[in-house]
Design a protein around this motif. Sequence first.
Motif, PDB file in Angstrom:
ATOM      1  N   ASN A 147       0.864  -1.184   0.000  1.00  0.00           N
ATOM      2  CA  ASN A 147       0.000   0.000   0.000  1.00  0.00           C
ATOM      3  C   ASN A 147       0.900   1.233   0.000  1.00  0.00           C
ATOM      4  OD1 ASN A 147      -1.592   2.180   0.609  1.00  0.00           O
ATOM      5  ND2 ASN A 147      -2.710   1.206   2.278  1.00  0.00           N
ATOM      6  N   PRO A 148       0.963   1.937  -1.114  1.00  0.00           N
ATOM      7  CA  PRO A 148       1.941   3.038  -1.236  1.00  0.00           C
ATOM      8  C   PRO A 148       1.461   4.406  -0.743  1.00  0.00           C
ATOM      9  CG  PRO A 148       0.880   2.648  -3.343  1.00  0.00           C
ATOM     10  CD  PRO A 148       0.257   1.669  -2.380  1.00  0.00           C
ATOM     11  N   PHE A 149       0.286   4.472  -0.101  1.00  0.00           N
ATOM     12  CA  PHE A 149      -0.278   5.792   0.228  1.00  0.00           C
ATOM     13  C   PHE A 149      -0.108   6.141   1.705  1.00  0.00           C
ATOM     14  CE2 PHE A 149      -2.944   3.927  -3.216  1.00  0.00           C
ATOM     15  CZ  PHE A 149      -2.339   4.636  -4.244  1.00  0.00           C
ATOM     16  N   VAL A 150       0.621   7.212   1.937  1.00  0.00           N
ATOM     17  CA  VAL A 150       0.968   7.625   3.299  1.00  0.00           C
ATOM     18  C   VAL A 150       0.327   8.991   3.581  1.00  0.00           C
ATOM     19  CG1 VAL A 150       2.906   8.195   4.835  1.00  0.00           C
ATOM     20  CG2 VAL A 150       3.175   6.407   3.098  1.00  0.00           C
ATOM     21  N   LEU A 151      -0.272   9.114   4.748  1.00  0.00           N
ATOM     22  CA  LEU A 151      -0.818  10.422   5.134  1.00  0.00           C
ATOM     23  C   LEU A 151       0.329  11.302   5.649  1.00  0.00           C
ATOM     24  CD1 LEU A 151      -3.213  12.364   5.827  1.00  0.00           C
ATOM     25  CD2 LEU A 151      -3.274  11.264   8.081  1.00  0.00           C
ATOM     26  N   THR A 184      19.844   7.381  -5.879  1.00  0.00           N
ATOM     27  CA  THR A 184      20.049   6.723  -4.577  1.00  0.00           C
ATOM     28  C   THR A 184      19.256   5.406  -4.567  1.00  0.00           C
ATOM     29  OG1 THR A 184      18.082   7.601  -3.470  1.00  0.00           O
ATOM     30  CG2 THR A 184      20.050   8.989  -3.405  1.00  0.00           C
ATOM     31  N   ASN A 185      19.473   4.628  -3.521  1.00  0.00           N
ATOM     32  CA  ASN A 185      18.695   3.385  -3.387  1.00  0.00           C
ATOM     33  C   ASN A 185      17.754   3.438  -2.194  1.00  0.00           C
ATOM     34  OD1 ASN A 185      19.720   1.829  -5.549  1.00  0.00           O
ATOM     35  ND2 ASN A 185      21.676   1.793  -4.434  1.00  0.00           N
ATOM     36  N   ILE A 186      17.649   4.588  -1.585  1.00  0.00           N
ATOM     37  CA  ILE A 186      16.814   4.685  -0.393  1.00  0.00           C
ATOM     38  C   ILE A 186      15.325   4.539  -0.777  1.00  0.00           C
ATOM     39  CG2 ILE A 186      16.542   7.233  -0.412  1.00  0.00           C
ATOM     40  CD1 ILE A 186      17.071   6.986   2.730  1.00  0.00           C
ATOM     41  N   THR A 187      14.551   3.952   0.121  1.00  0.00           N
ATOM     42  CA  THR A 187      13.106   3.859  -0.102  1.00  0.00           C
ATOM     43  C   THR A 187      12.560   5.282  -0.109  1.00  0.00           C
ATOM     44  OG1 THR A 187      13.042   1.730   0.980  1.00  0.00           O
ATOM     45  CG2 THR A 187      10.950   2.926   0.849  1.00  0.00           C
ATOM     46  N   LEU A 188      11.899   5.639  -1.208  1.00  0.00           N
ATOM     47  CA  LEU A 188      11.562   7.053  -1.410  1.00  0.00           C
ATOM     48  C   LEU A 188      10.052   7.287  -1.473  1.00  0.00           C
ATOM     49  CD1 LEU A 188      12.875   9.848  -1.965  1.00  0.00           C
ATOM     50  CD2 LEU A 188      12.629   9.338  -4.404  1.00  0.00           C
ATOM     51  N   ILE A 189       9.639   8.268  -0.688  1.00  0.00           N
ATOM     52  CA  ILE A 189       8.224   8.645  -0.672  1.00  0.00           C
ATOM     53  C   ILE A 189       8.124  10.062  -1.225  1.00  0.00           C
ATOM     54  CG2 ILE A 189       6.190   8.963   0.815  1.00  0.00           C
ATOM     55  CD1 ILE A 189       7.668   7.047   2.821  1.00  0.00           C
ATOM     56  N   ALA A 218      -0.790   7.604 -11.359  1.00  0.00           N
ATOM     57  CA  ALA A 218      -0.270   7.086 -12.634  1.00  0.00           C
ATOM     58  C   ALA A 218       1.005   7.820 -13.045  1.00  0.00           C
ATOM     59  CB  ALA A 218      -1.338   7.222 -13.710  1.00  0.00           C
ATOM     60  N   LYS A 219       1.044   9.115 -12.761  1.00  0.00           N
ATOM     61  CA  LYS A 219       2.208   9.916 -13.187  1.00  0.00           C
ATOM     62  C   LYS A 219       3.476   9.605 -12.386  1.00  0.00           C
ATOM     63  CE  LYS A 219       0.424  14.170 -13.388  1.00  0.00           C
ATOM     64  NZ  LYS A 219       0.293  15.589 -13.294  1.00  0.00           N
ATOM     65  N   TYR A 220       3.318   9.380 -11.076  1.00  0.00           N
ATOM     66  CA  TYR A 220       4.512   9.374 -10.215  1.00  0.00           C
ATOM     67  C   TYR A 220       4.887   8.032  -9.573  1.00  0.00           C
ATOM     68  CZ  TYR A 220       3.524  14.399 -10.435  1.00  0.00           C
ATOM     69  OH  TYR A 220       3.269  15.673 -10.859  1.00  0.00           O
ATOM     70  N   LEU A 221       3.895   7.195  -9.279  1.00  0.00           N
ATOM     71  CA  LEU A 221       4.216   6.004  -8.483  1.00  0.00           C
ATOM     72  C   LEU A 221       5.085   5.016  -9.269  1.00  0.00           C
ATOM     73  CD1 LEU A 221       3.742   4.724  -5.715  1.00  0.00           C
ATOM     74  CD2 LEU A 221       1.789   3.515  -6.682  1.00  0.00           C
ATOM     75  N   CYS A 239       9.095   7.390  -7.405  1.00  0.00           N
ATOM     76  CA  CYS A 239       9.210   7.080  -5.974  1.00  0.00           C
ATOM     77  C   CYS A 239       8.509   5.745  -5.672  1.00  0.00           C
ATOM     78  CB  CYS A 239       8.554   8.191  -5.154  1.00  0.00           C
ATOM     79  SG  CYS A 239       6.880   8.557  -5.701  1.00  0.00           S
ATOM     80  N   ASP A 240       8.736   5.242  -4.448  1.00  0.00           N
ATOM     81  CA  ASP A 240       8.119   3.970  -4.038  1.00  0.00           C
ATOM     82  C   ASP A 240       6.755   4.167  -3.383  1.00  0.00           C
ATOM     83  OD1 ASP A 240      10.529   2.210  -4.484  1.00  0.00           O
ATOM     84  OD2 ASP A 240      11.366   3.628  -3.040  1.00  0.00           O
ATOM     85  N   GLY A 241       6.539   5.377  -2.858  1.00  0.00           N
ATOM     86  CA  GLY A 241       5.269   5.639  -2.177  1.00  0.00           C
ATOM     87  C   GLY A 241       4.884   7.087  -2.362  1.00  0.00           C
ATOM     88  N   LEU A 242       3.614   7.382  -2.157  1.00  0.00           N
ATOM     89  CA  LEU A 242       3.144   8.767  -2.286  1.00  0.00           C
ATOM     90  C   LEU A 242       2.632   9.249  -0.944  1.00  0.00           C
ATOM     91  CD1 LEU A 242       1.050   8.509  -5.593  1.00  0.00           C
ATOM     92  CD2 LEU A 242       3.315   9.542  -5.331  1.00  0.00           C
ATOM     93  N   MET A 243       3.081  10.433  -0.569  1.00  0.00           N
ATOM     94  CA  MET A 243       2.604  11.025   0.683  1.00  0.00           C
ATOM     95  C   MET A 243       1.611  12.128   0.348  1.00  0.00           C
ATOM     96  SD  MET A 243       4.888  12.782   3.666  1.00  0.00           S
ATOM     97  CE  MET A 243       5.201  11.365   4.695  1.00  0.00           C
ATOM     98  N   ILE A 244       0.469  12.077   1.002  1.00  0.00           N
ATOM     99  CA  ILE A 244      -0.595  13.031   0.670  1.00  0.00           C
ATOM    100  C   ILE A 244      -0.922  13.891   1.873  1.00  0.00           C
ATOM    101  CG2 ILE A 244      -2.972  13.288  -0.170  1.00  0.00           C
ATOM    102  CD1 ILE A 244      -1.611   9.967  -0.781  1.00  0.00           C
TER     103      ILE A 244
END
Length: 313
Positions: free
Chosen positions: A11-15, A189-194, A206-209, A213-218
């Motif tokens: 689940n890539p969606f972070v508040l 970089t190889n860091i997990t990126l949000i 669709a544009k960014y995930l 990046c690995d996750g999207l912060m909203i």
Amino acid sequence: MLDVKKLLKKNPFVLAPMDDVTDIGFRELCEEKGACYSTTELTSINALVRGKVFKSRYEKGNLRINSVQLFGSEPDVFVEASKIVDKEADMIDVNFGCPSPNVTRQYAGSCLLKDPKNVGNIIEKLVKENEKPVTAKIRLGYKKATHIEIAKEIEDCGADALAVHGRTAAQKYSGKANWDAIQEIYEKTNITLIGNGDVKDEDDIAKYLNSHCDGLMIGRAAIGNPFLFERFNYYLKHKKKLEFDREKLKEKQKELLRDYLKKLENREFFNLNLKIQRQSMWFFKGIEGAKEFRNKIAQEKDIDKIYRAIEEF
Ligand SMILES: Cc1cc2nc3c(=O)[nH]c(=O)nc-3n(C[C@H](O)[C@H](O)[C@H](O)COP(=O)(O)O)c2cc1C
């Protein structure tokens, strides 16, 4: 130990953390509606060590995952503060992005971006002294973009993930978030990126995930709108947008506000009344009569009367 990358794969969606918005009640609601996890409002390490912070600001409550965000400047005080929140936290997040003068004048938040070595010292020390994941949230730089240098420093010092708001601190909220810069970090970089900044609808997924990046912060798009996480998960699963019935919106939001109020019961906050007024304004934004509703509860301290006002709305 929690694996942030694995979490985001599911689940890539972070508040996003938002001061005066993402309190424990709101975060629980967003998680229930589909947020992978959420981060607390920024919390001062100095206030924590002085015992001046309400526990509601960093408590785990019924959350599956509680990321606690700290701000300050001294690596040792960060460690001391992280021990105080340890029982409640599943992850420790460091704020390197806040542009507010209240924070930067303490040589904290985005001010630290001026000195990547200092950023690294804080992360390194926290990683060494904590068994849980340590993450960071940055902007692209203070005045000019220095994101690659900062991101590499954070990665080298052992952070588990990095959230990047695609603006410099000097930009505050002006202009558009620079997603090319976020993508550059993803490539270099190889860091997990949000990635973070202006994500508001399914087209942004669709544009960014996975390309940027690995996750999207909203952040702002989720204010008053926990159902956004339901919609986003639906889109990811079905590759089409969730139809929603505008007729039912008011009733759904009323239900949500009632749930939210229940979550605040028996918890102590700095100004509960103001919090309820603000959240209800956001929950009912765009719905006819919202202003009158807010005026009706403006001075209301009796929670039963607030429930009744919701009923009558
Ligand atoms: C009202 C408000 C409060 C915020 N408070 C915090 C905070 O406590 N910690 C933090 O790292 N970022 C904070 N931010 C920044 C957001 O987390 C996010 O980076 C920013 O709003 C951009 O994302 P968005 O375009 O999705 O809103 C705040 C933003 C807003 C609008």
